[in-house]
Structure formats: structure tokens, C-alpha cells
Design an enzyme around this catalytic site. Structure first.
Site, PDB file in Angstrom:
ATOM      1  N   CYS A  73      50.209 -23.584  22.862  1.00  0.00           N
ATOM      2  CA  CYS A  73      51.381 -22.744  22.587  1.00  0.00           C
ATOM      3  C   CYS A  73      52.641 -23.602  22.588  1.00  0.00           C
ATOM      4  CB  CYS A  73      51.483 -21.647  23.652  1.00  0.00           C
ATOM      5  SG  CYS A  73      52.903 -20.566  23.379  1.00  0.00           S
ATOM      6  N   CYS A  77      56.986 -22.320  28.867  1.00  0.00           N
ATOM      7  CA  CYS A  77      56.932 -21.516  30.096  1.00  0.00           C
ATOM      8  C   CYS A  77      56.294 -22.357  31.226  1.00  0.00           C
ATOM      9  CB  CYS A  77      56.122 -20.243  29.861  1.00  0.00           C
ATOM     10  SG  CYS A  77      56.583 -19.385  28.347  1.00  0.00           S
ATOM     11  N   CYS A  80      52.783 -21.707  32.753  1.00  0.00           N
ATOM     12  CA  CYS A  80      51.651 -21.336  31.895  1.00  0.00           C
ATOM     13  C   CYS A  80      50.728 -22.486  31.509  1.00  0.00           C
ATOM     14  CB  CYS A  80      52.166 -20.655  30.626  1.00  0.00           C
ATOM     15  SG  CYS A  80      50.805 -20.013  29.630  1.00  0.00           S
ATOM     16  N   CYS A 119      42.840  -5.570  26.858  1.00  0.00           N
ATOM     17  CA  CYS A 119      44.060  -6.317  26.508  1.00  0.00           C
ATOM     18  C   CYS A 119      43.694  -7.668  25.898  1.00  0.00           C
ATOM     19  CB  CYS A 119      44.897  -6.574  27.747  1.00  0.00           C
ATOM     20  SG  CYS A 119      45.172  -5.116  28.750  1.00  0.00           S
ATOM     21  N   CYS A 151      45.531  -2.978  23.931  1.00  0.00           N
ATOM     22  CA  CYS A 151      46.815  -3.597  24.268  1.00  0.00           C
ATOM     23  C   CYS A 151      46.762  -5.030  23.748  1.00  0.00           C
ATOM     24  CB  CYS A 151      46.995  -3.589  25.783  1.00  0.00           C
ATOM     25  SG  CYS A 151      48.464  -4.490  26.344  1.00  0.00           S
ATOM     26  N   CYS A 211      54.463  -2.443  27.802  1.00  0.00           N
ATOM     27  CA  CYS A 211      53.919  -3.028  29.020  1.00  0.00           C
ATOM     28  C   CYS A 211      54.761  -4.263  29.293  1.00  0.00           C
ATOM     29  CB  CYS A 211      52.448  -3.391  28.829  1.00  0.00           C
ATOM     30  SG  CYS A 211      51.742  -4.266  30.253  1.00  0.00           S
ATOM     31  N   ARG A 283      50.797  -2.304  37.594  1.00  0.00           N
ATOM     32  CA  ARG A 283      49.564  -3.109  37.539  1.00  0.00           C
ATOM     33  C   ARG A 283      49.606  -4.276  38.519  1.00  0.00           C
ATOM     34  NH1 ARG A 283      46.828  -1.072  33.084  1.00  0.00           N
ATOM     35  NH2 ARG A 283      48.264   0.147  31.789  1.00  0.00           N
TER      36      ARG A 283
HETATM   37  N1  SAM Z   1      52.169 -15.782  24.554  1.00  0.00           N
HETATM   38  C1  SAM Z   1      52.410 -14.439  24.857  1.00  0.00           C
HETATM   39  C2  SAM Z   1      53.660 -14.227  25.665  1.00  0.00           C
HETATM   40  O1  SAM Z   1      54.086 -15.119  26.400  1.00  0.00           O
HETATM   41  O2  SAM Z   1      54.230 -13.128  25.573  1.00  0.00           O
HETATM   42  C3  SAM Z   1      51.247 -13.743  25.533  1.00  0.00           C
HETATM   43  C4  SAM Z   1      50.408 -14.437  26.584  1.00  0.00           C
HETATM   44  S1  SAM Z   1      51.227 -14.861  28.098  1.00  0.00           S
HETATM   45  C5  SAM Z   1      49.973 -15.860  28.865  1.00  0.00           C
HETATM   46  C6  SAM Z   1      51.282 -13.345  29.014  1.00  0.00           C
HETATM   47  C7  SAM Z   1      51.882 -13.362  30.402  1.00  0.00           C
HETATM   48  O3  SAM Z   1      50.987 -13.949  31.345  1.00  0.00           O
HETATM   49  C8  SAM Z   1      53.161 -14.161  30.634  1.00  0.00           C
HETATM   50  O4  SAM Z   1      54.300 -13.494  30.186  1.00  0.00           O
HETATM   51  C9  SAM Z   1      53.170 -14.328  32.130  1.00  0.00           C
HETATM   52  O5  SAM Z   1      53.916 -13.286  32.745  1.00  0.00           O
HETATM   53  C10 SAM Z   1      51.699 -14.243  32.515  1.00  0.00           C
HETATM   54  N2  SAM Z   1      51.228 -15.533  33.054  1.00  0.00           N
HETATM   55  C11 SAM Z   1      50.953 -16.655  32.349  1.00  0.00           C
HETATM   56  N3  SAM Z   1      50.569 -17.658  33.161  1.00  0.00           N
HETATM   57  C12 SAM Z   1      50.602 -17.161  34.423  1.00  0.00           C
HETATM   58  C13 SAM Z   1      50.319 -17.719  35.701  1.00  0.00           C
HETATM   59  N4  SAM Z   1      49.967 -18.995  35.852  1.00  0.00           N
HETATM   60  N5  SAM Z   1      50.446 -16.922  36.782  1.00  0.00           N
HETATM   61  C14 SAM Z   1      50.827 -15.627  36.638  1.00  0.00           C
HETATM   62  N6  SAM Z   1      51.099 -15.054  35.457  1.00  0.00           N
HETATM   63  C15 SAM Z   1      51.006 -15.808  34.363  1.00  0.00           C
HETATM   64 FE1  SF4 Z   2      52.923 -19.486  25.355  1.00  0.00          FE
HETATM   65 FE2  SF4 Z   2      52.062 -19.221  27.831  1.00  0.00          FE
HETATM   66 FE3  SF4 Z   2      54.639 -18.913  27.301  1.00  0.00          FE
HETATM   67 FE4  SF4 Z   2      52.845 -17.048  26.432  1.00  0.00          FE
HETATM   68  S1  SF4 Z   2      53.364 -17.542  28.545  1.00  0.00           S
HETATM   69  S2  SF4 Z   2      54.547 -17.965  25.284  1.00  0.00           S
HETATM   70  S3  SF4 Z   2      51.091 -18.387  26.028  1.00  0.00           S
HETATM   71  S4  SF4 Z   2      53.452 -20.809  27.067  1.00  0.00           S
END
Ligand code: SAM
Ligand code: SF4
Ligand code: DTB
Length: 336
Positions: A73, A77, A80, A119, A151, A211, A283
Site C-alpha cells: 500500500c 500509516c 500498518c 468484511c 462490508c 463503519c 466493535r
Molecule cells: N486501506 C484501507 C484503509 O486504510 O482505509 C483499508 C484497510 S486498513 C488495514 C483498515 C484499518 O485497519 C485501519 O484504518 C486501521 O484502523 C486498522 N489497522 C491496521 N493496522 C492495524 C494494527 N496494526 N493494529 C490495529 N489496527 C490496525
Molecule cells: Fe494502506 Fe494500511 Fe494505511 Fe490502509 S491502513 S491505507 S492498508 S497503509
């Protein structure tokens, strides 16, 4: 908090129309923080009292998660594991979009195991029109045809894309605010807070339920947590679903060494969310593996009425399904 001697039966007889004073859209962060910081017993009592007015007693929804497109990606973030920015250190392998048939097979299995919501998550910055999005539309249609709530979480979307998802039967779009606008810049620099709100706006205008929630344990203050909840609770109507994640610290991400979330902090988040968004499904999301059975039950007492069910979240491990079924049985919960 007032009215502590009112019985639950009496409270149930009060109006449940959104006009009553349980429903507000003008919260200040200070008010939300004051609820969050209440003495724990008062907080739990208030949350459970509100919970019983607006939700079926002793009920939990099981939602299953599937990563339909993993890794690489472009966003940064910091929590992530799927961000390309940390891929060298996390070692997470990039995978192409899964075939529609494989996704629907997984959805069918999830349903057979008791999940009523499915989801699907894609590690995209935003949705691009074309064959991949067409396939996602087919996945949504297929899951909806199985009588499950579909979802998706696909990053940013525009109005046309939201409308197409709605036409395919999409029930909910997950797009988290993650944290407060003030702390946000320390976590993500490649997308603005406003862009997140704009995506939620498209979702709502398309008639899809929202959500949206966030993560605790990233180094934010309790004020930041209250600010995030304030912004969610000032959406009118409230988001139908609010996932609260405890950070899963993944080695190789900038947050890999963060301390685990203190269990009672998670309980306070659940209760505060329940109190300020009475009808919302709260949730208890990522991070459950680090919580005891008792902590999870306290989260449910505080108003959580959904868990992610299945061995995996998107890329990290989730609780063992047998342990979850044992918890549900022990607590006498019904699966919604
Ligand atoms: N890429 C899309 C986005 O960011 O909207 C969808 C997937 S993203 C992985 C969905 C959510 O997962 C993120 O917004 C974050 O809140 C949660 N998430 C990701 N990594 C995480 C982690 N290590 N611990 C807790 N929540 C996490
Ligand atoms: Fe990409 Fe992870 Fe950020 Fe979602 S949370 S936009 S998958 S880097
Ligand atoms: C949400 O708020 N939590 C889920 C779901 N929405 C998509 C995702 C949690 C991801 C945890 C890290 C991982 O497994 O990659």
C-alpha cells in the site's frame, strides 16, 4: 451522573426516539473526556444502562474479515503492516487481488461458522475504476446474495464508486478516522483527515452505512481519544458501526515496539462510545489476542456488541475460534 437509583425497567420505559436526550450531535471533546474519565463503576453502569435501552440483551454479532488484496500500500500509516514504506522491515509479501470465487468460498465458510457480516479489506490508497473494482463489486453482490451483511474497506472512494457499491448491495463501508485530527499527522502523512471525512460523506450520500472508528495505543493522549469519539458522535446520524482497535504492534512498522494497551483503557473506550452513540454497533476489534477473557467480557458489559471472528484479522492473528465460542457460551451470549 444522576439517576443512579432508577431501575433498568423504568429506564426501558423512556422514549427511544432519536429526539430524546441520549442522542446528541454537539458534543465537546471536554464532555466526552469527562465521561471517559468517570469512576469506572459509574461509567460501566451508565454504559450498560444505555446499552440495554437500544440493543438486544446478551447478544453479540460475529463479523469475519478477509484481506482480499494484501500489502504494497502506498500510504504510510505508521501502525500498518501493509504499508509499502515498511515492507523491507516487516517482510510482508504483496499479493494480488483474490479471485471472486475464492472470496465467496471464504464468505460461505464464515457464514457456516456463524458470522453474519463479512468484511473485505484491500490495501489500497483509493479505489481505481477498472477490472479490479468490477471484481470487488461482484464480491459484494455474492456476499449479499448469501444473506450476509457485506462490508468493504478499500481506502478512499468517490461518489460514483460509492453508488456502484450500494447498487451491488453493500451494507457498510469501513473507513476509520484512526485518531484525533491533532495526533493524526504523527501517524499518517500521505492522506489528510479531511479526505477521510470526505469519503465518509460519499458513503453516507450513497445510502451505505458508515463503519468508522480508530486505534488506541499509538502514543495518543486520552484527550486525543475523546476528540476522535467527539468527531464520530457529531456525525448526524451517528455512524452505524464504530470499531475500536487496540494497536497490534507489528515488528518492522514504526509502532512495532509500542507497549500493549492497558485493558481498562479499552473498556473505557467501549463504554464512552456506547454512551455517546447509543444505537451504534460498537466493535471490539483488533488487539483481542492480548486481552484476557475477563477483559473482553468487561468490554461487552461496557457496550461492545460485535467481535471479529476467525483465525485472522487482515494480516495478523485473531483469537482462536474455539476460545471465542467458549467465551460466548460461558457468558450466555446469543449470536446475532
Ligand atoms: N486501506 C484501507 C484503509 O486504510 O482505509 C483499508 C484497510 S486498513 C488495514 C483498515 C484499518 O485497519 C485501519 O484504518 C486501521 O484502523 C486498522 N489497522 C491496521 N493496522 C492495524 C494494527 N496494526 N493494529 C490495529 N489496527 C490496525
Ligand atoms: Fe494502506 Fe494500511 Fe494505511 Fe490502509 S491502513 S491505507 S492498508 S497503509
Ligand atoms: C477495523 O477497524 N479493524 C479491522 C477492520 N476495520 C478492517 C482491521 C484490523 C487490522 C489489524 C491488522 C492486520 O491484521 O493487518
Amino acid at each position: 451522573m444522576g439517576n443512579t437509583n432508577m431501575t433498568i425497567t423504568q429506564i426501558k420505559q423512556t422514549s427511544t426516539t432519536p429526539e430524546n436526550q441520549d442522542f446528541r450531535y454537539d458534543w465537546t471533546a471536554e464532555e466526552v473526556l469527562a465521561i471517559h474519565d468517570m469512576p469506572l463503576m459509574d461509567l460501566l453502569f451508565k454504559a450498560q444502562t444505555i446499552h440495554r435501552q437500544y440493543h438486544e440483551d446478551n447478544t453479540v454479532q460475529l463479523a469475519s474479515l478477509l484481506s482480499i488484496k494484501t500489502g504494497a500500500c502506498p500510504e504510510d500509516c505508521k501502525y500498518c503492516p501493509q504499508s509499502a514504506h515498511y515492507a523491507k522491515k516487516t517482510g510482508l509479501k504483496k499479493e494480488p487481488l483474490l479471485p471472486v470465487a475464492e472470496v465467496l468460498e471464504k464468505a460461505k465458510l464464515a457464514k457456516e461458522h456463524g458470522a453474519s457480516r463479512f468484511c473485505m479489506g484491500a490495501a489500497w490508497r483509493h479505489v481505481k475504476d477498472g477490472p479490479q473494482f468490477d471484481n470487488v463489486i461482484e464480491m459484494v453482490r455474492g456476499v449479499t446474495d448469501m444473506n450476509m451483511e457485506a462490508c468493504v474497506t478499500l481506502g478512499m472512494i468517490n461518489q460514483d464508486q460509492a453508488d456502484r457499491l450500494k447498487d451491488a448491495g453493500l451494507k457498510a463501508y469501513n473507513h476509520n478516522l484512526d485518531t484525533s485530527p491533532e495526533f493524526y499527522e504523527e501517524i499518517i502523512t500521505t492522506r489528510t483527515y479531511q479526505e477521510r471525512l470526505d469519503t465518509l460523506d460519499c458513503v453516507r450520500k450513497a445510502g451505505i452505512t458508515i463503519c468508522s472508528g480508530g486505534i488506541i495505543g499509538m502514543g495518543e493522549s486520552t484527550y486525543d481519544r475523546a476528540r476522535m469519539l467527539q468527531i464520530l458522535a457529531n456525525l448526524d446520524p451517528h455512524p452505524e458501526s464504530v470499531p475500536i482497535n487496540a494497536l497490534v504492534p507489528v515488528q518492522g512498522t514504526p509502532m512495532g515496539d509500542k507497549e500493549p494497551v492497558e485493558p481498562i483503557e479499552m473498556v473505557r473506550m467501549m463504554a464512552t462510545t456506547r454512551i455517546i452513540m447509543p444505537k451504534t454497533r460498537v466493535r471490539l476489534s483488533a488487539g483481542r489476542t492480548s486481552f484476557s477473557k475477563e477483559t473482553q467480557i468487561l468490554c461487552m458489559l461496557a457496550g461492545a456488541n460485535s467481535i471479529f471472528y476467525g483465525d485472522k484479522l487482515l494480516t495478523t492473528n485473531n483469537n482462536d475460534t474455539n476460545d471465542d465460542l467458549a467465551l460466548i457460551k460461558e457468558a450466555g451470549l446469543n449470536v446475532a
